[in-house]
Write an enzyme that holds these catalytic residues in place. Structure first.
Site, PDB file in Angstrom:
ATOM      1  N   THR A 126       0.828  -1.202   0.000  1.00  0.00           N
ATOM      2  CA  THR A 126       0.000   0.000   0.000  1.00  0.00           C
ATOM      3  C   THR A 126       0.865   1.256   0.000  1.00  0.00           C
ATOM      4  O   THR A 126       1.992   1.229   0.502  1.00  0.00           O
ATOM      5  CB  THR A 126      -0.893   0.002   1.263  1.00  0.00           C
ATOM      6  N   ASP A 127       0.311   2.343  -0.492  1.00  0.00           N
ATOM      7  CA  ASP A 127       1.059   3.612  -0.450  1.00  0.00           C
ATOM      8  C   ASP A 127       1.221   4.117   0.991  1.00  0.00           C
ATOM      9  O   ASP A 127       2.062   4.979   1.259  1.00  0.00           O
ATOM     10  CB  ASP A 127       0.378   4.688  -1.318  1.00  0.00           C
ATOM     11  N   GLU A 128       0.426   3.554   1.932  1.00  0.00           N
ATOM     12  CA  GLU A 128       0.507   4.043   3.316  1.00  0.00           C
ATOM     13  C   GLU A 128       1.848   3.734   3.967  1.00  0.00           C
ATOM     14  O   GLU A 128       2.186   4.313   4.997  1.00  0.00           O
ATOM     15  CB  GLU A 128      -0.640   3.471   4.158  1.00  0.00           C
ATOM     16  N   TYR A 151      -1.468  -0.433  11.168  1.00  0.00           N
ATOM     17  CA  TYR A 151      -1.712  -1.111   9.877  1.00  0.00           C
ATOM     18  C   TYR A 151      -0.540  -0.894   8.923  1.00  0.00           C
ATOM     19  O   TYR A 151       0.037  -1.854   8.395  1.00  0.00           O
ATOM     20  CB  TYR A 151      -3.012  -0.590   9.240  1.00  0.00           C
ATOM     21  N   LYS A 155       2.310  -3.463   7.228  1.00  0.00           N
ATOM     22  CA  LYS A 155       2.512  -3.641   5.778  1.00  0.00           C
ATOM     23  C   LYS A 155       3.967  -3.334   5.406  1.00  0.00           C
ATOM     24  O   LYS A 155       4.557  -4.006   4.565  1.00  0.00           O
ATOM     25  CB  LYS A 155       1.554  -2.749   4.981  1.00  0.00           C
TER      26      LYS A 155
HETATM   27  P1  NAD Z   1     -10.221  -6.640   2.727  1.00  0.00           P
HETATM   28  O1  NAD Z   1     -10.130  -6.424   4.196  1.00  0.00           O
HETATM   29  O2  NAD Z   1     -11.467  -6.288   2.007  1.00  0.00           O
HETATM   30  O3  NAD Z   1      -9.911  -8.171   2.396  1.00  0.00           O
HETATM   31  C1  NAD Z   1      -8.917  -8.906   3.056  1.00  0.00           C
HETATM   32  C2  NAD Z   1      -9.213 -10.393   2.815  1.00  0.00           C
HETATM   33  O4  NAD Z   1      -8.168 -11.143   3.442  1.00  0.00           O
HETATM   34  C3  NAD Z   1     -10.526 -10.864   3.436  1.00  0.00           C
HETATM   35  O5  NAD Z   1     -11.233 -11.640   2.517  1.00  0.00           O
HETATM   36  C4  NAD Z   1     -10.098 -11.689   4.640  1.00  0.00           C
HETATM   37  O6  NAD Z   1     -10.996 -12.723   4.955  1.00  0.00           O
HETATM   38  C5  NAD Z   1      -8.755 -12.224   4.162  1.00  0.00           C
HETATM   39  N1  NAD Z   1      -7.849 -12.576   5.257  1.00  0.00           N
HETATM   40  C6  NAD Z   1      -7.577 -11.837   6.379  1.00  0.00           C
HETATM   41  N2  NAD Z   1      -6.706 -12.507   7.161  1.00  0.00           N
HETATM   42  C7  NAD Z   1      -6.427 -13.671   6.522  1.00  0.00           C
HETATM   43  C8  NAD Z   1      -5.582 -14.782   6.819  1.00  0.00           C
HETATM   44  N3  NAD Z   1      -4.855 -14.815   7.955  1.00  0.00           N
HETATM   45  N4  NAD Z   1      -5.526 -15.816   5.945  1.00  0.00           N
HETATM   46  C9  NAD Z   1      -6.262 -15.800   4.808  1.00  0.00           C
HETATM   47  N5  NAD Z   1      -7.087 -14.769   4.484  1.00  0.00           N
HETATM   48  C10 NAD Z   1      -7.160 -13.729   5.325  1.00  0.00           C
HETATM   49  O7  NAD Z   1      -8.971  -5.872   2.119  1.00  0.00           O
HETATM   50  P2  NAD Z   1      -8.799  -5.146   0.702  1.00  0.00           P
HETATM   51  O8  NAD Z   1      -9.204  -3.738   0.832  1.00  0.00           O
HETATM   52  O9  NAD Z   1      -9.371  -6.011  -0.349  1.00  0.00           O
HETATM   53  O10 NAD Z   1      -7.207  -5.167   0.597  1.00  0.00           O
HETATM   54  C11 NAD Z   1      -6.529  -6.276   0.004  1.00  0.00           C
HETATM   55  C12 NAD Z   1      -5.043  -6.013   0.029  1.00  0.00           C
HETATM   56  O11 NAD Z   1      -4.742  -4.811  -0.687  1.00  0.00           O
HETATM   57  C13 NAD Z   1      -4.479  -5.799   1.430  1.00  0.00           C
HETATM   58  O12 NAD Z   1      -3.224  -6.429   1.506  1.00  0.00           O
HETATM   59  C14 NAD Z   1      -4.326  -4.288   1.561  1.00  0.00           C
HETATM   60  O13 NAD Z   1      -3.260  -3.975   2.421  1.00  0.00           O
HETATM   61  C15 NAD Z   1      -4.013  -3.902   0.131  1.00  0.00           C
HETATM   62  N6  NAD Z   1      -4.426  -2.549  -0.296  1.00  0.00           N
HETATM   63  C16 NAD Z   1      -5.696  -2.115  -0.081  1.00  0.00           C
HETATM   64  C17 NAD Z   1      -6.081  -0.866  -0.562  1.00  0.00           C
HETATM   65  C18 NAD Z   1      -7.493  -0.340  -0.365  1.00  0.00           C
HETATM   66  O14 NAD Z   1      -7.742   0.830  -0.663  1.00  0.00           O
HETATM   67  N7  NAD Z   1      -8.443  -1.134   0.094  1.00  0.00           N
HETATM   68  C19 NAD Z   1      -5.150  -0.058  -1.224  1.00  0.00           C
HETATM   69  C20 NAD Z   1      -3.840  -0.531  -1.399  1.00  0.00           C
HETATM   70  C21 NAD Z   1      -3.508  -1.789  -0.944  1.00  0.00           C
HETATM   71  O1  DAU Z   2      -3.975   4.244   0.747  1.00  0.00           O
HETATM   72  C1  DAU Z   2      -4.282   2.883   0.685  1.00  0.00           C
HETATM   73  C2  DAU Z   2      -5.042   2.466   1.909  1.00  0.00           C
HETATM   74  O2  DAU Z   2      -6.338   3.061   1.803  1.00  0.00           O
HETATM   75  C3  DAU Z   2      -5.154   0.962   2.094  1.00  0.00           C
HETATM   76  O3  DAU Z   2      -3.866   0.440   2.299  1.00  0.00           O
HETATM   77  C4  DAU Z   2      -6.054   0.610   3.267  1.00  0.00           C
HETATM   78  O4  DAU Z   2      -6.230  -0.789   3.345  1.00  0.00           O
HETATM   79  C5  DAU Z   2      -7.405   1.259   3.049  1.00  0.00           C
HETATM   80  O5  DAU Z   2      -8.242   1.015   4.156  1.00  0.00           O
HETATM   81  C6  DAU Z   2      -7.262   2.771   2.829  1.00  0.00           C
HETATM   82  O6  DAU Z   2      -6.863   3.440   4.063  1.00  0.00           O
HETATM   83  P1  DAU Z   2      -7.538   4.832   4.523  1.00  0.00           P
HETATM   84  O7  DAU Z   2      -7.374   4.957   5.978  1.00  0.00           O
HETATM   85  O8  DAU Z   2      -7.085   5.946   3.660  1.00  0.00           O
HETATM   86  O9  DAU Z   2      -9.080   4.492   4.120  1.00  0.00           O
HETATM   87  P2  DAU Z   2     -10.468   4.776   4.868  1.00  0.00           P
HETATM   88  O10 DAU Z   2     -11.535   4.448   3.887  1.00  0.00           O
HETATM   89  O11 DAU Z   2     -10.517   4.147   6.202  1.00  0.00           O
HETATM   90  O12 DAU Z   2     -10.431   6.362   5.075  1.00  0.00           O
HETATM   91  C7  DAU Z   2     -10.340   7.241   3.969  1.00  0.00           C
HETATM   92  C8  DAU Z   2     -10.344   8.656   4.515  1.00  0.00           C
HETATM   93  O13 DAU Z   2     -11.632   8.934   5.057  1.00  0.00           O
HETATM   94  C9  DAU Z   2      -9.354   8.889   5.640  1.00  0.00           C
HETATM   95  O14 DAU Z   2      -8.840  10.207   5.556  1.00  0.00           O
HETATM   96  C10 DAU Z   2     -10.208   8.756   6.912  1.00  0.00           C
HETATM   97  C11 DAU Z   2     -11.546   9.284   6.445  1.00  0.00           C
HETATM   98  N1  DAU Z   2     -12.735   8.698   7.114  1.00  0.00           N
HETATM   99  C12 DAU Z   2     -12.840   7.351   7.167  1.00  0.00           C
HETATM  100  C13 DAU Z   2     -13.926   6.758   7.776  1.00  0.00           C
HETATM  101  C14 DAU Z   2     -14.048   5.252   7.845  1.00  0.00           C
HETATM  102  C15 DAU Z   2     -13.711   9.528   7.649  1.00  0.00           C
HETATM  103  O15 DAU Z   2     -13.611  10.778   7.592  1.00  0.00           O
HETATM  104  N2  DAU Z   2     -14.793   8.945   8.258  1.00  0.00           N
HETATM  105  C16 DAU Z   2     -14.937   7.587   8.358  1.00  0.00           C
HETATM  106  O16 DAU Z   2     -15.953   7.122   8.949  1.00  0.00           O
END
Ligand code: NAD
Ligand code: DAU
Length: 337
Positions: A126-128, A151, A155
């Site tokens: 992730t970019d985080e 988190y 990562k």
């Molecule tokens: P998500 O939480 O929707 O899905 C995670 C999945 O992993 C779930 O299906 C969960 O059941 C499974 N899981 C959790 N622990 C596990 C384990 N121990 N063994 C097997 N499966 C397990 O997450 P997402 O948003 O789909 O993110 C997927 C990946 O992409 C993550 O690695 C996250 O860090 C990365 N990512 C997410 C975002 C975003 O914006 N959501 C952006 C950049 C990178």
């Molecule tokens: O940048 C990539 C990441 O983006 C991924 O690695 C993470 O898995 C994914 O969860 C996401 O992280 P963020 O913390 O940026 O996403 P989130 O949707 O939780 O929040 C987006 C923005 O919105 C952040 O600035 C917090 C704000 N927010 C979030 C929630 C849940 C609110 O203001 N209110 C809320 O209730």
């Protein structure tokens, strides 16, 4: 690449990735290993449960015996590791499970990828991991890692282990670092689906702090095509940022949602901020664009409308994921904000 082990393939991005492969790569077989935590949902892949190129296994990436068995049984060539605990707010409440899955789980997969001499190991990061930006600048692949939340620390730790396995044992890896995803099947703990769900129910939209935090949004399908290109075309050992140059403040995004749903701005409620909240993320994706000819398929303006409409048209899915435990989660996370 014929047989791929996708971990976390029942989650948001993982299920979109599996769907993309089954639809577009007819000669590819997916073994989908997912623990089905609160975030995993087989309904995300309803149409594909019995697909001849898809084998789902409920299990944990920390279970090395199971992972080895699957690799042997299905002649797996590559692992794409999506499995993770992915929500920043939950990591602030309960960091331990983030170490278990995101760090220890990745380490187990790496040991197996090394011992089985797999063709490729793609770590979906992730970019985080880069930390937070001020008003100027962008993250490049050489930006030093400086994670701020439990988190992102987990990562970043996993990224270091992946690179160390490449350096020490020569495993053929890639690391992807994508910005915030949005799209179909995202669990409504994340900002966009949470706000859509609340607006649909005429509930307050809890905007953290001043709402001027900036995220760089990418449509989930475009993240998936980038990961596929990296899996199949990238040189081992390379890291790629993925993003679509769509920087928006949270208030801008919430405004678009309210407008599309025909709901009033009075639903916006500024609430207590997230501790250690990263101010701004912005991705420089020049490397993947130039080296692998990847480009996003939609603009944010197109993708967000498609996404809002998807939630409107898939109310059954939304209703099923916000029943039961979700209500308890929401109550405990938001009651004191
Ligand atoms: P998500 O939480 O929707 O899905 C995670 C999945 O992993 C779930 O299906 C969960 O059941 C499974 N899981 C959790 N622990 C596990 C384990 N121990 N063994 C097997 N499966 C397990 O997450 P997402 O948003 O789909 O993110 C997927 C990946 O992409 C993550 O690695 C996250 O860090 C990365 N990512 C997410 C975002 C975003 O914006 N959501 C952006 C950049 C990178
Ligand atoms: O940048 C990539 C990441 O983006 C991924 O690695 C993470 O898995 C994914 O969860 C996401 O992280 P963020 O913390 O940026 O996403 P989130 O949707 O939780 O929040 C987006 C923005 O919105 C952040 O600035 C917090 C704000 N927010 C979030 C929630 C849940 C609110 O203001 N209110 C809320 O209730």
């Amino acid at each position: 690449m014929r047989n791929i082990l996708v971990t976390g393939g029942a989650g948001f991005i993982g299920s979109n990735f599996v769907r993309m492969i089954l639809e577009e790569q007819k000669d590819c077989f997916v073994v989908n290993l997912d623990k089905l935590t609160y975030a995993g949902n087989l309904e995300n892949l309803k149409k594909y449960k019995e697909h001849s190129n898809h084998h789902f296994v409920k299990g944990d990436i920390c279970d090395g015996k199971l992972v080895k068995k699957l690799i042997d049984e299905f002649n797996v060539d590559a692992i794409v590791n999506f499995a993770a605990e992915s929500h920043v707010d939950r990591s602030i409440e309960e960091p331990k499970v983030f170490i278990d899955t995101n760090v220890a789980g990745t380490l187990i997969l790496l040991e197996i990828a090394r011992d089985k001499e797999l063709e490729r190991f793609v770590q979906v990061s992730t970019d985080e991991v880069y930390g937070s930006l001020g008003p100027e600048g962008v993250f490049t692949e050489t930006t030093p890692l400086s994670p701020n939340s439990p988190y992102s620390a987990s990562k970043a730790a996993a990224d270091h282990f992946v690179a160390a396995f490449g350096h020490t044992w020569g495993i053929r890896y890639n690391i992807t670092r994508c910005s915030n995803n949005y799209g179909q099947y995202q669990f409504p703990e994340k900002m966009i689906p949470l706000m859509i769900n609340n607006a649909l129910n005429n509930k307050d939209l809890p905007v953290y702090g001043d709402g001027l935090y900036v995220r760089d949004w990418l449509y989930v399908y475009d993240h998936c095509t980038a990961v596929w290109k990296i899996l199949t075309e990238a040189t081992p050992g390379e890291i790629y940022n993925i993003g679509g140059c769509n920087e928006k403040t949270n208030l801008e995004v919430v405004g678009i949602i309210l407008e599309r749903l025909g709901k009033p701005d009075s639903l916006i409620k500024h609430v207590k901020d997230r501790p250690g909240h990263d101010r701004r993320y912005a991705i420089d994706a020049t490397k993947i664009i130039n080296e692998l000819s990847w480009e996003p398929s939609v603009t944010f303006e197109e993708g967000i409308i498609e996404t809002i409409d998807w939630y409107l048209n898939n109310n059954d899915w939304l209703e099923s994921v916000v029943s039961g435990d979700y209500q308890k989660y929401y109550e405990s996370m938001y009651k004191d904000r």
